[in-house]
Design an enzyme around this catalytic site. Structure first.
Site, PDB file in Angstrom:
ATOM      1  N   ASP A  92       9.514  52.504  -6.011  1.00 23.88           N
ATOM      2  CA  ASP A  92       8.374  53.396  -6.041  1.00 23.88           C
ATOM      3  C   ASP A  92       7.833  53.364  -7.467  1.00 23.88           C
ATOM      4  O   ASP A  92       8.548  53.067  -8.417  1.00 23.88           O
ATOM      5  CB  ASP A  92       8.793  54.811  -5.642  1.00 23.88           C
ATOM      6  CG  ASP A  92       7.566  55.686  -5.354  1.00 23.88           C
ATOM      7  OD1 ASP A  92       7.748  56.844  -4.982  1.00 23.88           O
ATOM      8  OD2 ASP A  92       6.422  55.190  -5.533  1.00 23.88           O
ATOM      9  N   ASP A 271      11.916  55.847   3.966  1.00 22.96           N
ATOM     10  CA  ASP A 271      12.958  56.139   2.969  1.00 22.96           C
ATOM     11  C   ASP A 271      13.082  57.653   2.856  1.00 22.96           C
ATOM     12  O   ASP A 271      12.083  58.374   3.043  1.00 22.96           O
ATOM     13  CB  ASP A 271      12.596  55.557   1.590  1.00 22.96           C
ATOM     14  CG  ASP A 271      11.731  56.538   0.786  1.00 22.96           C
ATOM     15  OD1 ASP A 271      10.505  56.527   1.018  1.00 22.96           O
ATOM     16  OD2 ASP A 271      12.286  57.318  -0.019  1.00 22.96           O
TER      17      ASP A 271
HETATM   18  C1  LIG Z   1      12.194  65.323   2.594  1.00 23.92           C
HETATM   19  C2  LIG Z   1      12.993  65.614   1.338  1.00 23.92           C
HETATM   20  C3  LIG Z   1      14.470  65.920   1.593  1.00 23.92           C
HETATM   21  O1  LIG Z   1      12.944  64.506   0.480  1.00 23.92           O
HETATM   22  C4  LIG Z   1      12.894  65.008  -0.836  1.00 23.92           C
HETATM   23  C5  LIG Z   1      12.301  66.404  -0.749  1.00 23.92           C
HETATM   24  C6  LIG Z   1      10.891  66.498  -1.175  1.00 23.92           C
HETATM   25  O2  LIG Z   1      10.187  65.361  -0.691  1.00 23.92           O
HETATM   26  C7  LIG Z   1      10.599  64.120  -1.209  1.00 23.92           C
HETATM   27  C8  LIG Z   1      10.280  63.092  -0.142  1.00 23.92           C
HETATM   28  N1  LIG Z   1       8.864  63.072   0.143  1.00 23.92           N
HETATM   29  C9  LIG Z   1       8.061  62.169  -0.471  1.00 23.92           C
HETATM   30  N2  LIG Z   1       6.721  62.153  -0.318  1.00 23.92           N
HETATM   31  C10 LIG Z   1       6.263  61.178  -1.123  1.00 23.92           C
HETATM   32  C11 LIG Z   1       4.957  60.774  -1.409  1.00 23.92           C
HETATM   33  C12 LIG Z   1       4.750  59.743  -2.353  1.00 23.92           C
HETATM   34  C13 LIG Z   1       3.418  59.326  -2.732  1.00 23.92           C
HETATM   35  O3  LIG Z   1       2.394  59.836  -2.236  1.00 23.92           O
HETATM   36  N3  LIG Z   1       3.304  58.363  -3.672  1.00 23.92           N
HETATM   37  C14 LIG Z   1       4.385  57.759  -4.240  1.00 23.92           C
HETATM   38  N4  LIG Z   1       4.188  56.798  -5.174  1.00 23.92           N
HETATM   39  N5  LIG Z   1       5.655  58.114  -3.902  1.00 23.92           N
HETATM   40  C15 LIG Z   1       5.862  59.115  -2.975  1.00 23.92           C
HETATM   41  C16 LIG Z   1       7.174  59.530  -2.677  1.00 23.92           C
HETATM   42  C17 LIG Z   1       7.371  60.577  -1.761  1.00 23.92           C
HETATM   43  N6  LIG Z   1       8.496  61.212  -1.323  1.00 23.92           N
HETATM   44  O4  LIG Z   1       9.925  63.809  -2.415  1.00 23.92           O
HETATM   45  C18 LIG Z   1      10.843  63.895  -3.496  1.00 23.92           C
HETATM   46  C19 LIG Z   1      10.356  64.911  -4.502  1.00 23.92           C
HETATM   47  C20 LIG Z   1      11.066  62.491  -4.062  1.00 23.92           C
HETATM   48  O5  LIG Z   1      12.077  64.360  -2.958  1.00 23.92           O
HETATM   49  C21 LIG Z   1      12.039  64.067  -1.613  1.00 23.92           C
HETATM   50  O6  LIG Z   1      12.406  66.744   0.625  1.00 23.92           O
END
Ligand SMILES: CC1(C)O[C@@H]2[C@@H](CO[C@@]3(CNc4nc5cc6c(=O)[nH]c(N)nc6cc5[nH]4)OC(C)(C)O[C@@H]23)O1
Length: 376
Positions: A92, A271
């Site tokens: 990422d 992922d």
């Molecule tokens: C679901 C769960 C448990 O996963 C945890 C926590 C909060 O959500 C997550 C997972 N959701 C998530 N949405 C995303 C959107 C993008 C994006 O728009 N652009 C780029 N470059 N990378 C992304 C990575 C992402 N990860 O995001 C982080 C903060 C990485 O922790 C994860 O709740």
């Protein structure tokens, strides 16, 4: 990288495919274990490869750039050589981690200034240097530098954020297409659809991303706290627009039920930190439902954790033993639970693939969504 479509489901938008990279082939739908800082936490590369048959793992530009840093990674000959994972890697771009992890950050047209969450040192990510950084890390699939639009947000903010991501994407493409890989194998760049939860913005972003004609496309800005129904609605709208002959990667998703529903909406790659993060506090995903292994009810259950999924840890160790390790805060607890949860996620997407091929995915999916969400 090349993507060949396999079988399409008749009742849903689910499909199988094969992603061919210089580090090996990936059968889709696929779940990608998260290996943020060059390691899938508490799991050996050999276990990932030989025991649970992981096909591709994730790394993260923000974390790897800060530690171990680009000079070490370059001296090692890239991330594959550094951590010994010789199969495909996706990194990422760090955009999201800068927003969710780094201290004080400032977003400007040029890029993002931020302070390291490790030592407070000041850094700047731009579309150009994030391409160069990912060239040095050496992942097979790299992500465009974007702004993951926070949720909730006003329409105006979502539109401006999406338009910034689109301008940054053009700069990523210019830089990526005028530079070479450093280690003798090819890399590919995936753009990322934004637009928050606004249908017209999602449509506009998906159309722009599709027009860039890259080898794969990602859907961002979801799994950021919005209701699941909204995630599904935006995903369905975007997969209707993204080209069907290219892989679709839904970032950060999700629970087992989220993944099954989004496979039905035409997503190929997933992922999520959930299997490994939740494992470390004793939450196990199994083919019969979700187990909180700390619960007293498992203290004399000497049955295997989940023999249905067939890997070593899930069949060799009992629930009683894993409960004992977990409440005793033994290191082995995190190791067993992490490899088991990842084995479950990989088993689940493997089963989805089998049922798409068998032509009964729709019925199987509806049954499994209920089952995997059951609290045992
Ligand atoms: C679901 C769960 C448990 O996963 C945890 C926590 C909060 O959500 C997550 C997972 N959701 C998530 N949405 C995303 C959107 C993008 C994006 O728009 N652009 C780029 N470059 N990378 C992304 C990575 C992402 N990860 O995001 C982080 C903060 C990485 O922790 C994860 O709740």
């Amino acid at each position: 990288m090349k993507f060949t479509l396999g079988k399409k489901d008749t009742q849903t938008k689910a499909r199988t495919g094969t992603l061919i990279t210089d580090h090996g082939d990936i059968q889709t739908p696929i779940f990608m274990p998260v290996g943020t800082a060059a390691t899938v936490k508490a799991v050996h590369q050999r276990e990932l490869k030989d025991d649970i048959k992981a096909q591709i793992i994730l790394g993260n530009t923000y974390h790897l750039y800060l530690r171990p840093g680009l000079d070490i990674l370059e001296k090692a000959g890239g991330l594959h050589k550094f951590n010994g994972w010789d199969r495909p890697i996706l990194t990422d771009s760090g955009g999201y981690q800068v927003f969710s992890l780094a201290g004080t950050r400032k977003i400007k047209e040029e890029g993002v200034m931020f302070k390291s969450h490790i030592d407070g040192s000041k850094h700047e990510f731009t579309p150009e240097n994030v391409m160069d950084i990912q060239r040095t890390i050496g992942a097979d699939i790299i992500m465009a530098f974007d702004e993951c639009t926070p949720y909730p947000c006003e329409y105006g903010y979502a539109r401006n954020s999406m338009e910034l991501t689109h301008r940054w994407l053009k700069r990523c493409i210019n830089r990526f297409d005028t530079t070479e890989g450093k280690y003798g194998y090819s890399q590919t760049l995936f753009p990322i659809v934004q637009g928050s939860v606004y249908k017209d913005l999602r449509k506009q972003s998906a159309e722009f991303i599709a027009s860039c004609d890259r080898e794969g496309n990602a859907i961002g800005g979801l799994s950021v706290g919005e209701p699941a129904e909204m995630m599904y609605e935006m995903t369905e709208l975007v997969t209707d627009i993204l080209p069907s002959d290219k892989p679709r990667y839904l970032m950060g998703v999700g629970t087992p039920a989220n993944i099954l529903e989004c496979i039905a909406l035409g997503v190929d790659m997933f992922d999520c930190v959930m299997p490994t993060r939740n494992a470390r506090n004793g939450m196990l995903f199994t083919s019969e439902g979700i187990i909180n292994i700390r619960n007293e009810k498992w203290k004399d259950d000497f049955n295997p954790i989940d023999p249905a999924i067939g890997n070593y840890a899930s069949t060799f160790y009992s629930k009683a033993y894993l409960r004992h390790l977990t409440i005793s805060k033994e290191i082995l607890a995190a190791q067993i639970a992490s490899i088991h949860n990842l084995a479950f996620y990989l088993w689940l997407v493997g089963q989805a693939r089998e049922h798409i091929l068998a032509g009964d995915f729709g019925v199987w999916k509806d049954h499994m969504v209920k089952k995997v969400s059951t609290r045992l």
